[in-house]
Design a protein around this motif. Structure first.
Motif, PDB file in Angstrom:
ATOM      1  N   SER A 110      11.985 -39.640 -27.487  1.00  0.00           N
ATOM      2  CA  SER A 110      12.401 -40.094 -28.806  1.00  0.00           C
ATOM      3  C   SER A 110      11.189 -40.398 -29.683  1.00  0.00           C
ATOM      4  O   SER A 110      11.247 -40.229 -30.901  1.00  0.00           O
TER       5      SER A 110
ATOM      6  N   LEU B 156      16.230 -37.757 -27.928  1.00  0.00           N
ATOM      7  CA  LEU B 156      16.647 -38.789 -26.972  1.00  0.00           C
ATOM      8  C   LEU B 156      17.387 -38.159 -25.791  1.00  0.00           C
ATOM      9  O   LEU B 156      17.243 -38.617 -24.651  1.00  0.00           O
TER      10      LEU B 156
ATOM     11  N   LEU C 193      14.888 -44.423 -33.814  1.00  0.00           N
ATOM     12  CA  LEU C 193      14.940 -43.123 -34.494  1.00  0.00           C
ATOM     13  C   LEU C 193      15.473 -43.262 -35.916  1.00  0.00           C
ATOM     14  O   LEU C 193      15.079 -42.514 -36.815  1.00  0.00           O
TER      15      LEU C 193
END
Length: 396
Positions: free
Chosen positions: A42, A68, A94
């Protein structure tokens, strides 16, 4: 489902996914080099989005989700709760990568719900592996859904624009677009550029009495030059007749060529009333289109519509480094001719010059002629200046 990349009918593939591997086309090197970057975590995904190795509202959401997925596919979690907590934490991280595009936040919300559901619905049989698998499956479904939705947008938009051209008695028409909204900005096919791609692909099979796309104009999209670098690259790859123009030339172009029947753009966020946030320069294009009597069409998946925002006043506008304006970066021509990638930075403005660099602007709904989504083409009610997109989407 098939773990491999969902395919679209375009020659470009900006996102490659083959569980558990994700790689993206580094758009900072385009159009001079096609280099893929491996995204293993991520953190890699966050960096790719912030640095604009990947960009475009739909693509940002997909890359975030799959980065992810790549990370958790290679991890062992001691419990279902640990997997769920890890997923939620990384999704929150994120979500900080870009503030304007709503697709990212929509994906984050949906994927958090998937992780929570996998934990609760499978309890007490849920494991770390089962929660992680549920997340990865959901992220892959988002990838496939984006391609499907883009094809639908292309079909709806192509039919609508061709019909509008026929109403005006223009058999061979032209379009003007802005920024990059094609396969490079999505999982495949594209939104505004997807409509153009659909028009081009359907031209040969179209009834001779119908209207056909003859040419596409596109602006350079300063200061990041997504039009000059990326849209030019896509249109050349697809053999679509096209011409690059300076951003400052579009009004003169519309006045000069009456066969440009519409301006078609993408969107990073659309408010419930139809106010639209898109790449900086879109608003002035809408004003020019209105003055010259041309349609101004927004193409976006329904995930770009934020029904939680009554109007564009609530849309956060990202501001980027002023040096993107005061400086110019590019590859040295001599190096490219010799097969070498030599990047140089040039000083354009005086060193002490101040610069304002918003990445997006908001176009008022009253300037938007139609909004094209995978669910169809939405137009305002007669006499209205705004849209009721909740009603259009069947949300009320």
């Amino acid at each position: 489902m098939d773990h491999h990349q969902a395919t679209a009918d375009s020659k470009l593939q900006a996102i490659r996914w083959d569980r558990p591997r994700l790689s993206i086309l580094n758009q900072l090197l385009l159009p001079h080099a096609s280099e893929y970057v491996d995204i293993r975590t991520s953190a890699d995904g966050h960096h790719a989005i912030v640095s604009m190795q990947t960009r475009g509202a739909p693509a940002i959401a997909i890359v975030a989700a799959l980065s992810l997925a790549a990370e958790i596919s290679q991890q062992d979690f001691e419990s279902a709760q640990q997997a769920r907590d890890f997923i939620v934490d990384r999704l929150d991280y994120l979500a900080t990568s870009r503030p304007t595009a709503v697709n990212l936040f929509d994906a984050v919300t949906k994927l958090k719900a998937v992780a929570a559901s996998a934990l609760e619905c499978q309890s007490p049989a849920a494991t770390g592996a089962s929660v992680a698998l549920a997340y990865v499956d959901a992220a892959e479904q988002m990838l496939a859904a984006d391609v499907h939705d883009n094809r639908a947008i292309g079909g709806h938009g192509a039919q609508y624009i061709a019909g509008r051209a026929l109403e005006q008695g223009i058999g061979a028409f032209k379009l003007l677009t802005h920024c990059n909204t094609g396969a490079l900005a999505t999982a495949g096919h594209g939104t505004a550029l997807g409509i153009i791609r659909s028009l081009h692909q359907g031209a040969a099979a179209r009834d001779p009495s119908g209207a056909v796309l003859d040419h596409v104009y596109f602006g350079e999209t300063r200061p990041y030059n997504q039009g000059a670098r990326l849209t030019a690259y896509e249109l050349l790859c697809e053999d679509i007749p096209s011409t690059l123009v300076c951003d400052s030339a579009v009004s003169a172009l519309l006045r000069r060529d009456p066969t440009i029947v519409a301006v078609v753009v993408g969107a990073d966020r659309v408010a419930a009333n139809g106010d639209t946030a898109n790449k900086i320069g879109t608003y002035q294009l809408a004003i020019a289109a209105k003055y010259h009597g041309r349609d101004f069409i927004v193409a976006a998946p329904s995930t770009s519509i934020d029904l939680g925002l009554a109007s564009g006043e609530g849309i956060a506008i990202e501001e980027r480094d002023p040096r993107e304006i005061t400086r110019a970066e590019g590859f040295v021509l001599g190096g490219l001719e010799d097969g070498r990638m030599e990047r140089e930075t040039l000083c354009v403005a005086p060193r002490d010059a101040r610069a304002w660099n918003p990445s997006f602007d908001v176009t008022p709904a009253e300037l938007v002629s139609a909004i094209v989504t995978e669910k169809g083409v939405f137009v305002k009610n007669p006499g209205a200046t705004t849209y009721d997109l909740a009603k259009c989407l069947g949300e009320n």
